[in-house]
Design a protein around this motif. Sequence first.
Motif, short mmCIF file in Angstrom:
data_model
loop_
_atom_site.label_atom_id
_atom_site.label_comp_id
_atom_site.label_asym_id
_atom_site.label_seq_id
_atom_site.Cartn_x
_atom_site.Cartn_y
_atom_site.Cartn_z
N LYS A 58 0.83 -1.21 0.00
CA LYS A 58 0.00 0.00 0.00
C LYS A 58 0.86 1.25 0.00
CE LYS A 58 -3.58 2.30 2.78
NZ LYS A 58 -3.01 3.35 3.62
N LYS A 59 1.85 1.29 0.85
CA LYS A 59 2.71 2.47 0.95
C LYS A 59 3.42 2.75 -0.37
CE LYS A 59 6.45 4.38 3.80
NZ LYS A 59 7.38 4.13 4.90
N GLU B 169 0.85 4.00 -3.00
CA GLU B 169 0.43 5.38 -2.77
C GLU B 169 1.46 6.38 -3.28
OE1 GLU B 169 -2.50 4.78 1.09
OE2 GLU B 169 -0.38 5.22 1.45
N VAL C 209 -4.93 0.17 -4.46
CA VAL C 209 -4.74 1.62 -4.47
C VAL C 209 -5.18 2.17 -5.83
CG1 VAL C 209 -3.05 3.49 -4.30
CG2 VAL C 209 -2.90 1.52 -2.75
#
Length: 145
Positions: free
Chosen positions: A47-48, A51, A77
């Motif tokens: 996710k990081k 993003e 995402v």
Amino acid sequence: MKIVLACDHGGFELKEAVREHLTKKGYEVNDIGVYDTNSVDYPDYGKKAAELVAGSDDKGIVICGTGIGISIAANKVHGIRCALCTNEYMARMSRMHNDANMLALGNRVIGQGAALDIVDVWLSTEFEGGRHLNRVKKIMEIENI
């Protein structure tokens, strides 16, 4: 173009090899971890990384034991098309036909040499556009359902 690089503990060894490989080739690498083999949750890193890639011209490479879990997390995402590739053909097609902006690799699935070849093919292949552009747009419209 910057390459965002992330992994979980299962992908740490390969992430280090990929980081070194990319740096030697002159790419700007944003390594967001992990930095050791202590157990972590791959969704956090998928996710990081996603993003950071979403909405930018940057590309991302994410690695876990199989590449499956971290690619699923990245694909949640908005704006991400993360392709799990186990060979150079898949890497080439994921860029040419799907305009993948992230690559997922499995440390326990492919060898380091094959992984670095996949990375090179993936980064050097351009999106063909044309008939594939409409298909990619349709994929991205699914996010709006």
